[in-house]
Design a protein around this motif. Structure first.
Motif, PDB file in Angstrom:
ATOM      1  N   ASN A 335       0.915  -1.212  -0.140  1.00 55.83           N
ATOM      2  CA  ASN A 335      -0.042  -0.061   0.071  1.00 55.83           C
ATOM      3  C   ASN A 335       0.917   1.287   0.238  1.00 55.83           C
ATOM      4  OD1 ASN A 335      -2.431  -1.207  -0.079  1.00 55.83           O
ATOM      5  ND2 ASN A 335      -2.766  -1.206   2.059  1.00 55.83           N
ATOM      6  N   VAL A 336       1.939   1.286   0.852  1.00 54.90           N
ATOM      7  CA  VAL A 336       2.939   2.404   0.660  1.00 54.90           C
ATOM      8  C   VAL A 336       3.444   2.798  -0.549  1.00 54.90           C
ATOM      9  CG1 VAL A 336       5.110   3.378   1.672  1.00 54.90           C
ATOM     10  CG2 VAL A 336       3.579   2.063   2.967  1.00 54.90           C
ATOM     11  N   PHE A 337       3.770   1.826  -1.332  1.00 55.44           N
ATOM     12  CA  PHE A 337       4.129   1.894  -2.865  1.00 55.44           C
ATOM     13  C   PHE A 337       3.116   2.168  -3.816  1.00 55.44           C
ATOM     14  CE2 PHE A 337       7.707  -0.574  -0.801  1.00 55.44           C
ATOM     15  CZ  PHE A 337       8.857  -0.165  -1.188  1.00 55.44           C
ATOM     16  N   ALA A 338       1.967   1.632  -3.648  1.00 53.68           N
ATOM     17  CA  ALA A 338       0.644   1.932  -4.433  1.00 53.68           C
ATOM     18  C   ALA A 338       0.156   3.182  -4.309  1.00 53.68           C
ATOM     19  CB  ALA A 338      -0.134   0.736  -4.278  1.00 53.68           C
ATOM     20  N   HIS A 339       0.174   3.807  -3.038  1.00 50.92           N
ATOM     21  CA  HIS A 339      -0.561   4.988  -2.838  1.00 50.92           C
ATOM     22  C   HIS A 339       0.330   6.008  -2.529  1.00 50.92           C
ATOM     23  CE1 HIS A 339      -3.981   2.523  -3.051  1.00 50.92           C
ATOM     24  NE2 HIS A 339      -3.645   1.790  -2.456  1.00 50.92           N
ATOM     25  N   THR A 340       1.735   6.021  -2.466  1.00 52.20           N
ATOM     26  CA  THR A 340       2.468   7.265  -2.251  1.00 52.20           C
ATOM     27  C   THR A 340       3.347   7.404  -3.275  1.00 52.20           C
ATOM     28  OG1 THR A 340       4.139   6.060  -0.918  1.00 52.20           O
ATOM     29  CG2 THR A 340       2.202   6.895   0.285  1.00 52.20           C
ATOM     30  N   PRO A 341       3.622   8.819  -3.637  1.00 46.49           N
ATOM     31  CA  PRO A 341       4.594   8.853  -5.014  1.00 46.49           C
ATOM     32  C   PRO A 341       6.088   8.578  -4.526  1.00 46.49           C
ATOM     33  CG  PRO A 341       3.475  11.166  -4.251  1.00 46.49           C
ATOM     34  CD  PRO A 341       3.432  10.024  -3.145  1.00 46.49           C
ATOM     35  N   ASP A 342       6.851   8.227  -5.745  1.00 42.95           N
ATOM     36  CA  ASP A 342       7.997   7.707  -5.463  1.00 42.95           C
ATOM     37  C   ASP A 342       8.813   8.748  -4.650  1.00 42.95           C
ATOM     38  OD1 ASP A 342       7.375   5.616  -6.981  1.00 42.95           O
ATOM     39  OD2 ASP A 342       8.511   6.248  -8.868  1.00 42.95           O
ATOM     40  N   ARG A 349       8.049  -0.398  12.428  1.00 42.15           N
ATOM     41  CA  ARG A 349       8.360  -0.668  13.542  1.00 42.15           C
ATOM     42  C   ARG A 349       7.746  -1.934  14.095  1.00 42.15           C
ATOM     43  NH1 ARG A 349       6.029   4.500  13.601  1.00 42.15           N
ATOM     44  NH2 ARG A 349       7.729   6.081  13.900  1.00 42.15           N
ATOM     45  N   LEU A 350       8.478  -2.926  15.040  1.00 47.56           N
ATOM     46  CA  LEU A 350       8.312  -4.105  15.313  1.00 47.56           C
ATOM     47  C   LEU A 350       8.362  -4.178  17.138  1.00 47.56           C
ATOM     48  CD1 LEU A 350       6.770  -7.013  15.386  1.00 47.56           C
ATOM     49  CD2 LEU A 350       9.215  -7.738  14.619  1.00 47.56           C
ATOM     50  N   ASP A 351       7.341  -4.255  17.830  1.00 54.22           N
ATOM     51  CA  ASP A 351       7.396  -4.119  19.310  1.00 54.22           C
ATOM     52  C   ASP A 351       6.733  -5.427  19.901  1.00 54.22           C
ATOM     53  OD1 ASP A 351       9.221  -1.773  19.309  1.00 54.22           O
ATOM     54  OD2 ASP A 351       7.291  -0.566  18.998  1.00 54.22           O
ATOM     55  N   ARG A 352       7.086  -5.451  21.117  1.00 61.05           N
ATOM     56  CA  ARG A 352       6.619  -6.718  21.894  1.00 61.05           C
ATOM     57  C   ARG A 352       5.165  -6.098  22.436  1.00 61.05           C
ATOM     58  NH1 ARG A 352       9.018 -11.118  23.514  1.00 61.05           N
ATOM     59  NH2 ARG A 352      10.994 -10.290  22.893  1.00 61.05           N
ATOM     60  N   ARG A 353       4.221  -6.980  22.261  1.00 60.66           N
ATOM     61  CA  ARG A 353       2.933  -6.489  22.891  1.00 60.66           C
ATOM     62  C   ARG A 353       3.055  -6.700  24.430  1.00 60.66           C
ATOM     63  NH1 ARG A 353      -2.961  -8.979  21.397  1.00 60.66           N
ATOM     64  NH2 ARG A 353      -4.403  -7.359  21.898  1.00 60.66           N
ATOM     65  N   PRO A 354       2.368  -5.591  25.290  1.00 59.81           N
ATOM     66  CA  PRO A 354       2.514  -6.050  26.702  1.00 59.81           C
ATOM     67  C   PRO A 354       1.836  -7.352  27.221  1.00 59.81           C
ATOM     68  CG  PRO A 354       1.852  -3.860  26.226  1.00 59.81           C
ATOM     69  CD  PRO A 354       1.732  -4.476  24.818  1.00 59.81           C
ATOM     70  N   ASP A 355       0.524  -7.678  26.633  1.00 58.12           N
ATOM     71  CA  ASP A 355      -0.014  -8.602  27.102  1.00 58.12           C
ATOM     72  C   ASP A 355       0.102 -10.027  26.360  1.00 58.12           C
ATOM     73  OD1 ASP A 355      -1.221  -7.572  24.821  1.00 58.12           O
ATOM     74  OD2 ASP A 355      -3.559  -7.934  25.660  1.00 58.12           O
ATOM     75  N   GLY A 356       1.405 -10.026  25.482  1.00 58.21           N
ATOM     76  CA  GLY A 356       1.482 -11.030  24.604  1.00 58.21           C
ATOM     77  C   GLY A 356       1.452 -10.724  23.184  1.00 58.21           C
ATOM     78  N   GLY A 357       2.231 -11.402  22.409  1.00 56.61           N
ATOM     79  CA  GLY A 357       2.340 -10.960  20.819  1.00 56.61           C
ATOM     80  C   GLY A 357       3.187  -9.872  20.526  1.00 56.61           C
ATOM     81  N   ALA A 358       2.932  -9.334  19.172  1.00 58.28           N
ATOM     82  CA  ALA A 358       3.527  -8.081  18.639  1.00 58.28           C
ATOM     83  C   ALA A 358       2.824  -7.239  18.316  1.00 58.28           C
ATOM     84  CB  ALA A 358       4.318  -8.910  17.712  1.00 58.28           C
ATOM     85  N   VAL A 359       3.276  -5.945  18.166  1.00 64.68           N
ATOM     86  CA  VAL A 359       2.723  -4.781  17.501  1.00 64.68           C
ATOM     87  C   VAL A 359       3.495  -4.278  16.379  1.00 64.68           C
ATOM     88  CG1 VAL A 359       2.027  -2.390  17.818  1.00 64.68           C
ATOM     89  CG2 VAL A 359       1.897  -4.098  19.756  1.00 64.68           C
ATOM     90  N   ILE A 360       2.739  -4.248  15.275  1.00 65.79           N
ATOM     91  CA  ILE A 360       3.510  -3.795  13.975  1.00 65.79           C
ATOM     92  C   ILE A 360       3.091  -2.303  13.469  1.00 65.79           C
ATOM     93  CG2 ILE A 360       3.937  -4.241  11.584  1.00 65.79           C
ATOM     94  CD1 ILE A 360       3.482  -7.211  12.095  1.00 65.79           C
ATOM     95  N   GLU A 361       3.965  -1.409  13.280  1.00 69.56           N
ATOM     96  CA  GLU A 361       3.540  -0.039  12.770  1.00 69.56           C
ATOM     97  C   GLU A 361       4.206   0.144  11.496  1.00 69.56           C
ATOM     98  OE1 GLU A 361       2.221   2.566  16.820  1.00 69.56           O
ATOM     99  OE2 GLU A 361       3.830   3.278  15.539  1.00 69.56           O
ATOM    100  N   VAL A 362       3.419   0.564  10.619  1.00 68.72           N
ATOM    101  CA  VAL A 362       4.110   1.087   9.270  1.00 68.72           C
ATOM    102  C   VAL A 362       3.466   2.463   9.269  1.00 68.72           C
ATOM    103  CG1 VAL A 362       3.967   0.906   6.754  1.00 68.72           C
ATOM    104  CG2 VAL A 362       3.896  -1.297   8.293  1.00 68.72           C
ATOM    105  N   GLU A 363       4.599   3.391   9.001  1.00 71.98           N
ATOM    106  CA  GLU A 363       4.189   4.821   8.888  1.00 71.98           C
ATOM    107  C   GLU A 363       4.868   5.373   7.856  1.00 71.98           C
ATOM    108  OE1 GLU A 363       5.141   9.083  11.471  1.00 71.98           O
ATOM    109  OE2 GLU A 363       5.475   7.059  12.475  1.00 71.98           O
ATOM    110  N   ASP A 364       4.036   5.941   6.873  1.00 72.36           N
ATOM    111  CA  ASP A 364       4.842   6.755   5.701  1.00 72.36           C
ATOM    112  C   ASP A 364       4.755   8.218   5.698  1.00 72.36           C
ATOM    113  OD1 ASP A 364       2.340   7.854   4.125  1.00 72.36           O
ATOM    114  OD2 ASP A 364       1.874   5.646   4.479  1.00 72.36           O
ATOM    115  N   GLU A 365       5.414   8.825   4.857  1.00 75.46           N
ATOM    116  CA  GLU A 365       5.471  10.369   4.914  1.00 75.46           C
ATOM    117  C   GLU A 365       4.522  10.850   3.823  1.00 75.46           C
ATOM    118  OE1 GLU A 365       9.313  11.405   5.209  1.00 75.46           O
ATOM    119  OE2 GLU A 365       9.805  10.626   7.087  1.00 75.46           O
TER     120      GLU A 365
END
Length: 424
Positions: A335-342, A349-365
């Protein structure tokens, strides 16, 4: 439900039995009282002719004979004050009966029945017979006991019938519930036994028909996926042949890698269709996420994008398969490549979830998304950029299946978009 049905029937039967038994009990008491009063009245009336016509001595012998044969003591109050027969007080009722009236009066321990006999030379004689309370209620206790036993027997019979009815209704319902849960769990061979009342038999037949229809639809869907594999095999083979004809090793390797990825994706889709239920899928997010980021980093270099990563060390176990997590990451980064200009940078970001698991964040400019569209983008088939609208839905379903969720929001500086995916 069985308990509630039994309680309902018990309450209904109890009310009906009370409405039936209470009036009947009162009627039995009234009948016993009337019977005793009627018997005593007949004994007293039988002496009326003797008192009206015979001498006092004859009356005395007749009263004595009658008292010996009956349980109701009889007394004759002669006009001159003489008391013949059983000893009894001269009550106000006796005085009233001496005027020639016939009355019945209640006493402390029973009931006295009085007949005024006129025509005697001395005046009016009074015949009195007495019925004790024990005589008025004789047989009532026994009748009430029988009635109570009958009521309890009817109540027990009603509860027994309620239990049988509950079994008749609930056993097929329980079987239908078990079959529906088995179907929901993926056991498409589960079938309900068509039994019970006509309505439940109809429901059971409909559930079996639904199960057959689901199995047919899934079989047809799997066949369509298999057909897709065959349809894609030729263009993938052509792509590989074209790649082999390239003289540049880097381009040839890139195209062959893409063709292999397409083939692998198709094979995974076929396997997923043939085995729709997988028990307890899991993988290490710390292995899958960096691998997909590295894959997309090549394309990022070609489009002049800076890719920043902040990946927590593993292991980070999550309750999704490696294939599903990889597909979700491809959808996010695609989606980042498809919906933002070159040239637009992005951060993963990949972090540990407090109650187990993981949290993934994808932030574009990139230019960002209006707030009114953020909630709509996770709807299946909805896209603001002319695509199929399935990418974020794949991410959402992956997150929800693991016990997590997805959130879209604008970047803190007002430009760009942040997609946060929580995996359980």
């Amino acid at each position: 439900m069985r308990r509630r049905l039994t309680i309902l029937v018990a309450a209904t039967v109890t009310l009906v039995l009370i409405a039936f038994s209470v009036p009947l009990a009162l009627l039995l008491r009234s009948v016993a009282s009337d019977r005793a009063v009627s018997s005593a009245s007949q004994d007293a009336e039988a002496l009326s002719a003797v008192v009206a016509t015979a001498e006092k001595d004859t009356v005395r012998s007749s009263v004595a004979e009658r008292n010996a044969a009956t349980d109701h003591p009889i007394t004759v109050f002669w006009p001159d004050g003489t008391v013949i027969g059983a000893d009894a007080p001269r009550s106000d009722a006796v005085e009233l009966a001496s005027t020639g009236r016939s009355i019945t009066a209640d006493t402390e321990n029973g009931r006295e029945i009085l007949f005024g006999v006129q025509g005697l030379p001395e005046g009016t004689a009074v015949i009195r017979t007495y019925v004790a309370d024990s005589e008025l209620t004789r047989g009532v206790a026994r009748a009430w006991t029988i009635l109570g036993a009958l009521v309890l027997a009817l109540l027990g019979f009603g509860l027994l019938m309620a239990d049988r009815l509950a079994r008749l209704l609930l056993v097929p319902l329980s079987e239908l519930s078990q079959v529906s849960h088995r179907l929901a769990g993926g056991d498409l061979d589960a079938r309900a036994r068509v039994s019970g009342p006509p309505e439940l038999r109809e429901v059971g037949a409909a559930l079996n028909g639904l199960a057959d229809r689901i199995r047919d639809l899934l079989a047809a869907e799997r066949e369509r996926v298999a057909d897709l594999s065959h349809r894609l095999r030729t263009p993938v083979t052509t792509l590989r042949l074209e790649a082999e004809a390239l003289s540049d090793p880097r381009e040839r390797e890139a195209i062959e890698s893409a063709a292999n990825d397409v083939q692998r994706a198709v094979d995974e889709a076929i396997n997923a269709a043939r085995s729709p239920t997988r028990a307890d899928p899991s993988c290490d997010a710390a292995e899958v996420v960096p691998e997909r980021v590295e894959f997309w980093s090549v394309l990022a270099e070609e489009t002049s994008r800076h890719c920043e990563t902040r990946l927590a060390p593993g292991p980070l176990p999550v309750r999704v398969s490696a294939e599903d997590l990889a597909a979700a990451m491809d959808a996010l980064l695609g989606n980042v490549f498809a919906h933002t200009p070159d040239g637009v940078s992005f951060t993963v970001r990949l972090d540990r979830r407090p109650d187990g698991g993981a949290v993934i964040e994808v932030e574009d400019e990139g230019p960002g998304i209006p707030d009114t569209d953020l909630a709509e983008l996770t709807r299946r088939g909805h896209s603001g950029g002319g695509s199929t609208g399935l990418g974020l839905d794949i991410v959402r379903r992956t997150a929800v299946s693991s016990g997590g969720d997805i959130e879209l929001r604008a970047a803190p500086d007002g430009t760009g978009t942040v997609v946060t995916v929580e995996l359980g």
